[in-house]
Design an enzyme around this catalytic site. Structure first.
Site, PDB file in Angstrom:
ATOM      1  N   GLN A  98     -60.572  71.452  -2.313  1.00 51.83           N
ATOM      2  CA  GLN A  98     -60.311  71.721  -3.725  1.00 51.83           C
ATOM      3  C   GLN A  98     -58.879  71.265  -4.024  1.00 51.83           C
ATOM      4  OE1 GLN A  98     -59.264  75.687  -5.416  1.00 51.83           O
ATOM      5  NE2 GLN A  98     -61.291  75.564  -6.358  1.00 51.83           N
ATOM      6  N   TYR A 173     -55.226  76.453 -14.688  1.00 55.41           N
ATOM      7  CA  TYR A 173     -54.372  75.452 -14.043  1.00 55.41           C
ATOM      8  C   TYR A 173     -54.267  74.219 -14.950  1.00 55.41           C
ATOM      9  CZ  TYR A 173     -55.150  78.692 -10.263  1.00 55.41           C
ATOM     10  OH  TYR A 173     -55.220  79.845  -9.525  1.00 55.41           O
ATOM     11  N   ALA A 348     -68.020  83.677  -3.012  1.00 58.55           N
ATOM     12  CA  ALA A 348     -66.679  83.864  -2.458  1.00 58.55           C
ATOM     13  C   ALA A 348     -66.550  85.241  -1.819  1.00 58.55           C
ATOM     14  CB  ALA A 348     -65.618  83.654  -3.542  1.00 58.55           C
ATOM     15  N   ARG A 349     -66.511  86.313  -2.642  1.00 57.83           N
ATOM     16  CA  ARG A 349     -66.215  87.647  -2.101  1.00 57.83           C
ATOM     17  C   ARG A 349     -67.216  88.092  -1.039  1.00 57.83           C
ATOM     18  NH1 ARG A 349     -65.806  90.556  -7.827  1.00 57.83           N
ATOM     19  NH2 ARG A 349     -67.271  88.848  -8.232  1.00 57.83           N
TER      20      ARG A 349
END
Length: 407
Positions: A98, A173, A348-349
């Site tokens: 990424q 971002y 993810a988590r």
């Protein structure tokens, strides 16, 4: 297709299954270099059955960092990243880099310029806490420079053995600072309408695709919505998706929320703000977390599929690959996402809680993760061990020494 364990052709690569570990910051870089802890983190995920693990948050330049020690893709770091990709490949997995630029989302004082770059000028919300009160509206020359930095980072990622690059265009971002009306107030061809706001991110995606697309899959992470007043909506996301599809991306990873204005929307559950503030002492931290606590909706409760309704609208609008993020914690939920027409299940988590989760899904079609979305892993990100689940005690030993090239 109804089987998340079926292979997935993603651009020029084939994934062994449709599970992707989401690009969530590990905080396991040191001195802008990958560490042994980072290598082991991704090796465990590949061994645990994930089709592709995403090494999160590699800056395309030193000025593109959010954090002082954040990994930077460079000629010096490339051989060390090669050790990470070799470890993932040895376990039978694919691995994605990424790549990102923080723009004005900078939490250190080591910029080479007086002001951070962003889509528009004006007050620098984070920089003001460090004496850097204003940000710089990017010129077309600045955009060309950053576009070339993304291309150079993608080429180095290819040399480092990555199978894919994911261009981060979400969560506030730099590229998202163009897409979102919360931060883009430009009056030229790069501002105004949703089509104009995604113009620069699409130019970056097209340039990266042209440079490495024959050898690597090119993904882009975008917001389905900002979940903040005046922010981008799902209608904007449909336009963004269409423009990026035309730019040649192989897959869009569908997320949401912004790090400053609405971080809870990324997780659909409250953040452990008191724990996070305790790990980051100082006036700036107290002010930041007090603001977040005041803004967090009191009614917020975790639910499975929390981005699904919005993601369906994007699925109906484009034909490119789509990776669904948001609340998948069981094998039946993963099957539902694939049945809905999404090409990949992005987690993810639940994988922080148990890196072997995908193997457990394969063994038991009814398996459900014990992850309860407490988000204490987000606070743990700021500890010496980096991202881990405090409840399962699966923290890696903090090994901040660089990986020897070829290790």
């Amino acid at each position: 297709m109804t089987d998340p364990f079926s292979p997935l052709q993603l651009g020029p690569i084939t994934m062994p299954n449709r599970f992707i570990r989401s690009g969530a910051n590990e905080m396991m870089a040191h001195d802008c270099m990958p560490t042994r802890s980072l290598l082991e983190f991704h090796r465990r995920l590949a061994a645990g059955g994930v089709g592709m693990t995403t090494l999160a948050y590699i800056a395309v330049s030193r000025d593109g960092r959010t954090f002082e020690s954040q990994g930077v893709m460079s000629r010096d770091s490339m051989p060390h990243y090669r050790a990470v990709t070799d470890a993932a490949h040895a376990e039978g997995g694919r691995i994605s880099a990424q790549i990102t630029h923080a723009g004005s989302f900078v939490q250190h004082k080591q910029l080479s310029t007086r002001r951070a770059m962003s889509a528009s000028g004006g007050l620098d919300q984070l920089g003001a806490m460090m004496g850097r009160f204003f940000q710089h509206e990017m010129t077309t020359a600045d955009m060309a420079q950053v576009r070339d930095e993304f291309v150079a980072a993608a080429k180095l990622a290819r040399e480092a053995g990555f199978d894919a690059v994911e261009i981060h265009m979400g969560h506030g971002y730099l590229l998202n600072q163009f897409i979102s009306p919360l931060s883009n107030r430009r009056k030229d061809a790069y501002g105004g309408t949703a089509e104009n706001r995604v113009r620069f991110p699409a130019e970056v995606a097209a340039a990266v695709k042209e440079a490495v697309g024959a050898d690597m899959a090119v993904l882009a992470k975008i917001n389905l919505y900002d979940s903040a007043r005046g922010g981008a909506t799902v209608e904007d996301a449909v336009i963004t998706a269409k423009v990026l599809e035309a730019a040649g991306v192989d897959m869009l990873v569908l997320s949401g929320g912004r790090n400053i204005e609405s971080p809870w929307a990324i997780f659909n559950s409250p953040l452990p703000l008191d724990d996070m503030q305790a790990l980051q002492p100082g006036l700036k931290s107290r002010l930041q977390f007090a603001m977040l606590k005041a803004l967090t909706p009191r009614s917020l409760r975790f639910s499975e599929y929390y981005f699904l309704d919005a993601a369906r609208q994007v699925r109906a609008a484009v034909r490119c690959g789509l990776g669904y993020v948001g609340g998948v914690i069981s094998a039946p939920a993963a099957r539902k996402i694939v049945e809905e027409g999404f090409d990949a299940v992005v987690l993810a988590r639940a994988l922080v809680h148990d890196p072997a989760l995908i193997n457990r899904f394969r063994e038991d079609p009814q398996y459900r993760s014990a992850c309860d979305a407490c988000n204490r892993c987000v606070a743990a990100m700021y500890t010496p061990s980096g991202t881990h689940c405090p409840k399962t005690g699966n923290a890696l030993r903090a090994e901040w020494n660089r990986i020897p090239a070829g290790a």
